[in-house]
Design a protein around this motif. Structure first.
Motif, mmCIF file in Angstrom:
data_model
loop_
_atom_site.group_PDB
_atom_site.id
_atom_site.type_symbol
_atom_site.label_atom_id
_atom_site.label_comp_id
_atom_site.label_asym_id
_atom_site.label_seq_id
_atom_site.Cartn_x
_atom_site.Cartn_y
_atom_site.Cartn_z
ATOM 1 N N THR A 77 8.022 -21.328 -43.940
ATOM 2 C CA THR A 77 8.562 -21.945 -42.466
ATOM 3 C C THR A 77 8.137 -21.411 -41.291
ATOM 4 O O THR A 77 7.660 -21.891 -40.398
ATOM 5 C CB THR A 77 10.143 -21.768 -42.613
ATOM 6 N N SER A 103 9.986 -19.614 -49.084
ATOM 7 C CA SER A 103 10.182 -20.606 -48.084
ATOM 8 C C SER A 103 10.017 -19.998 -46.608
ATOM 9 O O SER A 103 9.824 -20.350 -45.636
ATOM 10 C CB SER A 103 11.590 -21.073 -47.941
ATOM 11 N N PRO A 113 14.339 -25.870 -37.614
ATOM 12 C CA PRO A 113 15.272 -25.364 -38.557
ATOM 13 C C PRO A 113 16.364 -24.672 -38.541
ATOM 14 O O PRO A 113 16.761 -23.992 -37.310
ATOM 15 C CB PRO A 113 14.040 -24.294 -39.088
#
Length: 112
Positions: A12, A8, A78
């Motif tokens: 990201t 991830s 995020p």
């Protein structure tokens, strides 16, 4: 999907730059996202197909992430939390990585 594969952060980092660094006009058009994903070793079209084929599984992942996000005390994305320390915003990903490296995080062989 990248989260379930343990990748991830790479995903990201690549996608967040396209969305938020201001260098890409029309980030949601054309192949900007696909090229960003590819730069981190992902095939966005294949990911879309796999997610569509098992939508319930990924909806559960999203619901769990939403719960964890709410528990972090932050509202934006995020947001990452490492050892109860929140890191908010794409410009904090490098700080997050630095903090994790200080705790022993090392780059995996064969991973982007």
């Amino acid at each position: 999907m990248a989260q379930l594969e343990g990748r991830s952060l790479a995903f990201t980092s690549a996608i967040a730059r396209v969305l938020w660094d201001g260098s890409v006009a029309g980030w949601n058009e054309g192949d900007h996202l696909a090229r960003a994903a590819e730069s981190a070793g992902f095939d966005l079209a294949a990911m879309d197909e796999a997610i569509s084929a098992d939508a319930d599984r990924y909806e559960q992942v999203v619901a769990g992430n939403e719960k964890d996000h709410a528990a972090s005390g932050h509202w934006g994305v995020p947001t990452f939390v490492f050892e109860n320390e929140p890191f908010f915003g794409q410009d904090r990903i490098d700080l997050l990585l630095w903090r994790m490296q200080g705790k022993g995080l090392t780059k995996r062989a064969g991973r982007h």
